[in-house]
Design an enzyme around this catalytic site. Structure first.
Site, short mmCIF file in Angstrom:
data_model
loop_
_atom_site.label_atom_id
_atom_site.label_comp_id
_atom_site.label_asym_id
_atom_site.label_seq_id
_atom_site.Cartn_x
_atom_site.Cartn_y
_atom_site.Cartn_z
N HIS A 195 8.07 -26.29 5.37
CA HIS A 195 7.46 -27.51 4.84
C HIS A 195 6.95 -27.33 3.42
CE1 HIS A 195 7.83 -29.49 8.72
NE2 HIS A 195 7.63 -28.27 9.20
N GLU B 219 0.81 -1.23 0.00
CA GLU B 219 0.00 0.00 0.00
C GLU B 219 0.84 1.28 0.00
OE1 GLU B 219 -3.79 -0.10 2.34
OE2 GLU B 219 -3.05 -2.06 2.96
N LYS C 27 -13.40 -0.31 -4.60
CA LYS C 27 -14.56 -0.09 -3.72
C LYS C 27 -15.66 0.65 -4.48
CE LYS C 27 -12.26 -0.19 0.81
NZ LYS C 27 -11.86 0.52 2.01
C1 F6R Z 1 -5.94 1.95 3.51
C2 F6R Z 1 -5.95 0.64 4.13
C3 F6R Z 1 -6.94 -0.38 3.63
C4 F6R Z 1 -8.25 -0.30 4.42
C5 F6R Z 1 -9.26 -1.34 3.94
C6 F6R Z 1 -10.52 -1.39 4.77
O1 F6R Z 1 -5.04 2.78 4.20
O2 F6R Z 1 -5.19 0.38 5.01
O3 F6R Z 1 -6.33 -1.65 3.74
O4 F6R Z 1 -7.98 -0.51 5.78
O5 F6R Z 1 -9.60 -1.10 2.62
O6 F6R Z 1 -11.06 -0.12 4.94
P1 F6R Z 1 -11.48 0.38 6.41
O7 F6R Z 1 -10.23 0.30 7.22
O8 F6R Z 1 -11.97 1.76 6.23
O9 F6R Z 1 -12.53 -0.58 6.86
#
Ligand code: F6R
Length: 342
Positions: A241, A225, A333
């Site tokens: 393993h 990320e 998303k």
């Molecule tokens: C972005 C990050 C992502 C979010 C994930 C879930 O910085 O770390 O891995 O954590 O997309 O989103 P949230 O944390 O808002 O539920």
């Protein structure tokens, strides 16, 4: 970091520098803690943490730390649905920094429909609206979820400790202690920049054992990320393993193994790490080994995470990418929410 400092004005690099201060940024509300204490074992017969990505890792770390002493099952879920064995005797701690992640919301509703006891850790969103206020730990808004890990852990671990009938960690004290010791420790380890340079143009494979296994996973996700680059995480003894058979391919495939060593290793594990290292070196693979330490496993975990987070930010610099934004996660998303069509 003082309560009045605006964390949203910080870069990813300064948030990583502030990691230990952030442990004390938001204390668990007294009434939330009291509810958890009232639900302590034997009332609670199992604890499940729920969350995705940066919001999941605190649960994984807390479980790895508490597994040694817990008399009830502890598990984490990174999915829409809970496993069938979770019922109304379980307590579920749901974490979503944004409060809008669809898998997490679905798992929360699943837990609710099974009659589980629920707690949430979030900045708000739909999750904030679903869970009662005294069972919701509200985080400050405006940073990336993964940068909020110290604040999330400082809520999830004490909640779990209370549910287990243990004394919760004093994160304010710990934050001060680690901030002070950070300066001492700096000189005794390689600069994160050196590790970042070593893994640049390679694929790091972080290898951890027990409480450092979720740290290896966190390092992998931070390279993904922050540095927008590929990374793997492996766990010992399991990797001995299967993955060990790939040693001869590592040099060709530019895999850079990074062993995360703990002062809490038992003799068997110490020998395992040494043997793994020898086998890799026989195949002309350069093995990087990082020795972590701490006065407790929790301290060791926190030092290791902060250090490896710093590596990921340095790698982002070397690669010339912005460590802050996660455009592909946001795009995905948006597609799933039906807001964008590709
Ligand atoms: C972005 C990050 C992502 C979010 C994930 C879930 O910085 O770390 O891995 O954590 O997309 O989103 P949230 O944390 O808002 O539920």
């Amino acid at each position: 970091m003082q309560e009045n400092v605006d964390i949203t004005r910080n870069s990813m690099s300064s948030l990583v520098d502030a990691f230990f201060s952030l442990l004390a940024k938001k204390r668990l509300q007294e009434n939330t803690q009291q509810i958890a204490e009232k639900l302590a074992i034997p009332k609670t017969e199992g604890i499940c943490t729920v969350g995705m990505g940066g919001s999941s890792i605190a649960g994984q770390i807390a479980i790895a730390l508490l597994n040694d002493s817990s008399s009830i099952p502890l598990t984490f879920v990174r999915d829409y649905q809970l496993p069938a064995f979770i019922d109304d005797r379980w307590t579920v701690i749901t974490v979503s920094y944004s409060g809008t992640t669809e898998e997490t919301l679905s798992a929360y509703n699943d837990a609710d429909s099974r009659g589980c006891e629920l707690f949430s850790v979030t900045t708000g969103g739909e999750l904030g609206a679903l869970c009662s206020s005294e069972r919701t730990h509200v985080l400050p808004k405006g940073i990336q979820p993964r940068a909020a890990l110290p604040m999330i852990l400082a809520a999830v671990l004490p909640l779990m400790q209370c549910l287990l009938g243990n004394r919760p960690t004093d994160f304010e004290h710990l934050s001060e202690k680690l901030t002070d010791r950070q300066k001492e420790l700096k000189g005794s380890m390689k600069e994160p920049q050196e590790i970042a340079t070593h893994i640049h143009q390679r694929i790091p494979a972080f290898i951890g054992w027990r409480h450092l296994a979720p740290v290896a996973y966190r390092a992998k996700t931070q390279i993904n990320e922050n540095a927008k680059s590929t990374a793997y995480s492996l766990e010992l003894p399991e990797a001995n393993h299967n993955e060990i058979e790939a040693s001869a391919a590592y040099a060709n495939q530019s895999i850079a193994p990074i062993l995360l060593r703990s002062t809490y290793e038992d003799e068997q594990t110490r020998r395992r790490f040494e043997a793994t290292s020898k086998i890799l070196e026989q195949e002309s693979v350069e093995v990087e080994s990082i020795q972590f330490s701490g006065e407790s496993k929790l301290e060791e975990v926190l030092y290791a995470i902060q250090y490896l987070d710093a590596v990921s930010v340095r790698l982002a610099d070397i690669r010339g990418v912005n460590p802050m934004g996660v455009p592909q996660i946001s795009l995905l998303k948006a597609i799933l929410a039906g807001n964008i069509e590709l």
